[in-house]
Design an enzyme around this catalytic site. Structure first.
Site, PDB file in Angstrom:
ATOM      1  N   ARG A   1     -33.255 -22.850-107.255  1.00  0.00           N
ATOM      2  CA  ARG A   1     -33.351 -23.299-105.868  1.00  0.00           C
ATOM      3  C   ARG A   1     -34.475 -22.488-105.219  1.00  0.00           C
ATOM      4  O   ARG A   1     -34.870 -21.426-105.709  1.00  0.00           O
ATOM      5  CB  ARG A   1     -32.052 -23.050-105.084  1.00  0.00           C
ATOM      6  CG  ARG A   1     -30.833 -23.842-105.535  1.00  0.00           C
ATOM      7  CD  ARG A   1     -30.963 -25.334-105.292  1.00  0.00           C
ATOM      8  NE  ARG A   1     -29.717 -26.044-105.577  1.00  0.00           N
ATOM      9  CZ  ARG A   1     -29.376 -26.505-106.782  1.00  0.00           C
ATOM     10  NH1 ARG A   1     -30.160 -26.307-107.822  1.00  0.00           N
ATOM     11  NH2 ARG A   1     -28.241 -27.170-106.936  1.00  0.00           N
TER      12      ARG A   1
ATOM     13  N   ARG B   1     -21.748 -22.097 -99.744  1.00  0.00           N
ATOM     14  CA  ARG B   1     -23.034 -22.176-100.420  1.00  0.00           C
ATOM     15  C   ARG B   1     -23.409 -20.833-101.035  1.00  0.00           C
ATOM     16  O   ARG B   1     -22.812 -19.800-100.738  1.00  0.00           O
ATOM     17  CB  ARG B   1     -24.112 -22.704 -99.470  1.00  0.00           C
ATOM     18  CG  ARG B   1     -24.080 -24.221 -99.505  1.00  0.00           C
ATOM     19  CD  ARG B   1     -25.031 -24.845 -98.556  1.00  0.00           C
ATOM     20  NE  ARG B   1     -24.618 -24.628 -97.197  1.00  0.00           N
ATOM     21  CZ  ARG B   1     -25.213 -25.188 -96.161  1.00  0.00           C
ATOM     22  NH1 ARG B   1     -26.232 -25.966 -96.330  1.00  0.00           N
ATOM     23  NH2 ARG B   1     -24.774 -24.952 -94.954  1.00  0.00           N
TER      24      ARG B   1
ATOM     25  N   TYR C   1     -22.980 -37.571 -99.481  1.00  0.00           N
ATOM     26  CA  TYR C   1     -23.999 -36.876 -98.694  1.00  0.00           C
ATOM     27  C   TYR C   1     -25.395 -37.423 -99.020  1.00  0.00           C
ATOM     28  O   TYR C   1     -26.138 -37.805 -98.112  1.00  0.00           O
ATOM     29  CB  TYR C   1     -23.914 -35.387 -99.004  1.00  0.00           C
ATOM     30  CG  TYR C   1     -24.817 -34.504 -98.184  1.00  0.00           C
ATOM     31  CD1 TYR C   1     -24.533 -34.221 -96.850  1.00  0.00           C
ATOM     32  CD2 TYR C   1     -25.958 -33.922 -98.741  1.00  0.00           C
ATOM     33  CE1 TYR C   1     -25.356 -33.390 -96.101  1.00  0.00           C
ATOM     34  CE2 TYR C   1     -26.779 -33.085 -98.003  1.00  0.00           C
ATOM     35  CZ  TYR C   1     -26.480 -32.823 -96.690  1.00  0.00           C
ATOM     36  OH  TYR C   1     -27.286 -31.996 -95.942  1.00  0.00           O
ATOM     37  N   ASP C   2     -25.712 -37.482-100.325  1.00  0.00           N
ATOM     38  CA  ASP C   2     -27.066 -37.885-100.729  1.00  0.00           C
ATOM     39  C   ASP C   2     -27.385 -39.311-100.272  1.00  0.00           C
ATOM     40  O   ASP C   2     -28.439 -39.561 -99.669  1.00  0.00           O
ATOM     41  CB  ASP C   2     -27.210 -37.831-102.258  1.00  0.00           C
ATOM     42  CG  ASP C   2     -26.947 -36.452-102.839  1.00  0.00           C
ATOM     43  OD1 ASP C   2     -26.515 -35.560-102.090  1.00  0.00           O
ATOM     44  OD2 ASP C   2     -27.170 -36.268-104.047  1.00  0.00           O
TER      45      ASP C   2
ATOM     46  N   ARG D   1     -21.497 -36.108-105.176  1.00  0.00           N
ATOM     47  CA  ARG D   1     -22.443 -35.702-104.129  1.00  0.00           C
ATOM     48  C   ARG D   1     -23.002 -36.906-103.378  1.00  0.00           C
ATOM     49  O   ARG D   1     -23.707 -36.747-102.372  1.00  0.00           O
ATOM     50  CB  ARG D   1     -23.625 -34.922-104.736  1.00  0.00           C
ATOM     51  CG  ARG D   1     -23.253 -33.604-105.353  1.00  0.00           C
ATOM     52  CD  ARG D   1     -24.454 -32.964-106.033  1.00  0.00           C
ATOM     53  NE  ARG D   1     -25.217 -32.113-105.159  1.00  0.00           N
ATOM     54  CZ  ARG D   1     -25.149 -30.778-105.145  1.00  0.00           C
ATOM     55  NH1 ARG D   1     -24.353 -30.136-105.949  1.00  0.00           N
ATOM     56  NH2 ARG D   1     -25.895 -30.074-104.319  1.00  0.00           N
TER      57      ARG D   1
ATOM     58  N   PHE E   1     -22.457 -15.319-102.341  1.00  0.00           N
ATOM     59  CA  PHE E   1     -22.821 -14.104-103.079  1.00  0.00           C
ATOM     60  C   PHE E   1     -22.790 -12.870-102.159  1.00  0.00           C
ATOM     61  O   PHE E   1     -22.264 -11.815-102.524  1.00  0.00           O
ATOM     62  CB  PHE E   1     -24.209 -14.241-103.714  1.00  0.00           C
ATOM     63  CG  PHE E   1     -24.253 -15.103-104.955  1.00  0.00           C
ATOM     64  CD1 PHE E   1     -23.105 -15.724-105.445  1.00  0.00           C
ATOM     65  CD2 PHE E   1     -25.452 -15.302-105.646  1.00  0.00           C
ATOM     66  CE1 PHE E   1     -23.146 -16.529-106.594  1.00  0.00           C
ATOM     67  CE2 PHE E   1     -25.504 -16.095-106.795  1.00  0.00           C
ATOM     68  CZ  PHE E   1     -24.356 -16.716-107.260  1.00  0.00           C
TER      69      PHE E   1
HETATM   70  N1  UDP Z   1     -23.641 -21.743-106.736  1.00  0.00           N
HETATM   71  C1  UDP Z   1     -23.142 -20.683-107.494  1.00  0.00           C
HETATM   72  N2  UDP Z   1     -22.121 -19.961-106.968  1.00  0.00           N
HETATM   73  C2  UDP Z   1     -21.566 -20.211-105.753  1.00  0.00           C
HETATM   74  C3  UDP Z   1     -22.082 -21.276-104.962  1.00  0.00           C
HETATM   75  C4  UDP Z   1     -23.115 -22.030-105.509  1.00  0.00           C
HETATM   76  O1  UDP Z   1     -23.605 -20.407-108.613  1.00  0.00           O
HETATM   77  O2  UDP Z   1     -20.632 -19.465-105.358  1.00  0.00           O
HETATM   78  C5  UDP Z   1     -24.765 -22.528-107.287  1.00  0.00           C
HETATM   79  C6  UDP Z   1     -24.568 -24.043-107.262  1.00  0.00           C
HETATM   80  O3  UDP Z   1     -23.928 -24.467-108.441  1.00  0.00           O
HETATM   81  C7  UDP Z   1     -25.999 -24.533-107.172  1.00  0.00           C
HETATM   82  C8  UDP Z   1     -26.716 -23.442-106.371  1.00  0.00           C
HETATM   83  O4  UDP Z   1     -25.892 -22.282-106.462  1.00  0.00           O
HETATM   84  O5  UDP Z   1     -26.591 -24.615-108.447  1.00  0.00           O
HETATM   85  C9  UDP Z   1     -26.913 -23.799-104.908  1.00  0.00           C
HETATM   86  O6  UDP Z   1     -25.676 -24.239-104.406  1.00  0.00           O
HETATM   87  P1  UDP Z   1     -25.438 -24.509-102.865  1.00  0.00           P
HETATM   88  O7  UDP Z   1     -24.040 -25.045-102.726  1.00  0.00           O
HETATM   89  O8  UDP Z   1     -25.812 -23.315-102.079  1.00  0.00           O
HETATM   90  O9  UDP Z   1     -26.489 -25.607-102.450  1.00  0.00           O
HETATM   91  P2  UDP Z   1     -26.984 -26.983-103.125  1.00  0.00           P
HETATM   92  O10 UDP Z   1     -26.311 -27.183-104.458  1.00  0.00           O
HETATM   93  O11 UDP Z   1     -26.608 -28.019-102.140  1.00  0.00           O
HETATM   94  O12 UDP Z   1     -28.434 -26.777-103.295  1.00  0.00           O
END
Ligand code: UDP
Length: 314
Positions: free
Chosen positions: A213, A188, A147-148, A144, A193
């Site tokens: 989150r 994402r 990006y970070d 990551r 979902f």
């Molecule tokens: N995530 C998940 N299923 C997915 C996509 C993401 O469980 O199909 C989880 C991912 O592992 C993370 C959280 O959801 O813990 C948010 O992920 P996202 O990619 O939306 O954003 P970010 O990690 O950058 O906050």
């Protein structure tokens, strides 16, 4: 009426911002290379006389004849699946060289410039919720980091242009945001979902779903970005912007399943490397300085987003 340049203007947040500023009567110059954005997102304003689209990659210098009052720098893929792996070097270049090119443009035009930074600057946070003074816990050699660390260096660049050239800068740190104009293949969690639930395919929960989150609806986020851009001179930020109500990913999955009435099964997939365990913004600064807090609760925002994805997916 102001002339406002938006990089990343055909992306999820950029397109929502373009539409808002056109509706307020401004001239908008939308710049994007359409790597993750699409002109479909700006279809409703594409022929508006105040709207101009320039196909451009901000890693290259940008020459504009017109005078510019404000620049919003949003360009960068923001979903882990799009910014990592083969895209990693381009992500770093967009964050760093892209920021330099836009700062130079702001300097040449005497424009105010706002950087959209990210909660990812906090990495795997050891302080919870995260305040702006927390310096973060980023793995500089992880997947990551492109990006970070790219976004962290962009913040450094903004503050050096502020110190060296007295450039009029603003920096916001965006936490997880969702809503209409997200790309169905964005990768994402909210879009995955919902699209999986609508299609009736398995809902892919990474890990055990106990990671958290805090999800902000796009209209709330655009409102505070615009407030920050127009805040008093000298107030640079960085300011956390996001919704401070925290959910586990399992709770999110259950909500989406209940709201869509899907027959999709919830399945587990491996947790990606360096996936933060918890994330929630402390938004005291945004409340105090910008008089802002989010208004849209998750259930209401999810309902609108489900409608949106149903409409684009037929
Ligand atoms: N995530 C998940 N299923 C997915 C996509 C993401 O469980 O199909 C989880 C991912 O592992 C993370 C959280 O959801 O813990 C948010 O992920 P996202 O990619 O939306 O954003 P970010 O990690 O950058 O906050």
């Amino acid at each position: 009426m102001k002339t406002i340049l938006i990089t990343g203007g055909t992306g999820f947040l950029g397109s929502n911002l373009c539409i808002r500023l056109i509706n307020e009567g401004h001239k908008v110059i939308c710049v994007d290379n359409n790597y993750t954005g699409t002109l479909d997102n700006v279809a409703s304003i594409k022929s508006h006389p105040n709207f101009t689209f320039i196909e451009h990659d901000i890693t290259q210098p940008l020459n504009i004849d017109a005078s510019i009052d404000q620049i919003y720098n949003l360009a960068c893929p923001a979903s882990p699946v799009h910014y990592q792996h083969k895209a990693a070097l381009a992500t770093i270049n967009t964050c760093v060289q892209g920021a330099i090119n836009m700062l130079e443009l702001a300097k040449a035009k005497g424009a105010r410039i706002l950087q959209t930074s990210t909660s990812e600057v906090y990495g795997e946070p050891l302080e919870h919720p995260q305040t702006e003074s927390y310096r973060g816990n980023v793995n500089p050699i992880g997947i990551r980091a492109c990006y970070d660390e790219g976004k962290r260096l962009a913040e450094t660049l903004f503050f050096e242009y502020y110190r060296n050239f007295n450039l009029d800068i603003k920096v916001v740190r965006i936490f997880n945001t969702y809503g209409p104009n997200m790309n169905p293949d964005d990768g994402r969690v909210v879009s995955n979902f919902i699209c999986q639930a609508i299609r009736g395919t398995d809902i892919t929960m990474y890990g055990d779903g106990s990671q958290t989150r805090s999800f902000c609806y796009v209209d709330d986020l655009i409102e505070v970005i615009v407030r920050m851009m127009n805040s008093q001179s000298g107030f640079t930020g960085p300011v956390n912007i996001g919704n401070p109500v925290e959910f586990t990913i399992k709770e999110l999955a259950e909500k989406v399943i209940a709201m869509t009435g899907t027959k999709s099964k919830l399945i587990h997939e491996p947790l990606p490397q360096d996936d933060p365990t918890q994330r929630r913004p402390d938004i005291s600064l945004a409340k105090a300085k910008l008089g802002w807090e989010p208004k849209v609760a998750l259930a209401e925002g999810l309902a609108k987003t489900i409608e949106y994805f149903k409409s684009v997916q037929g």
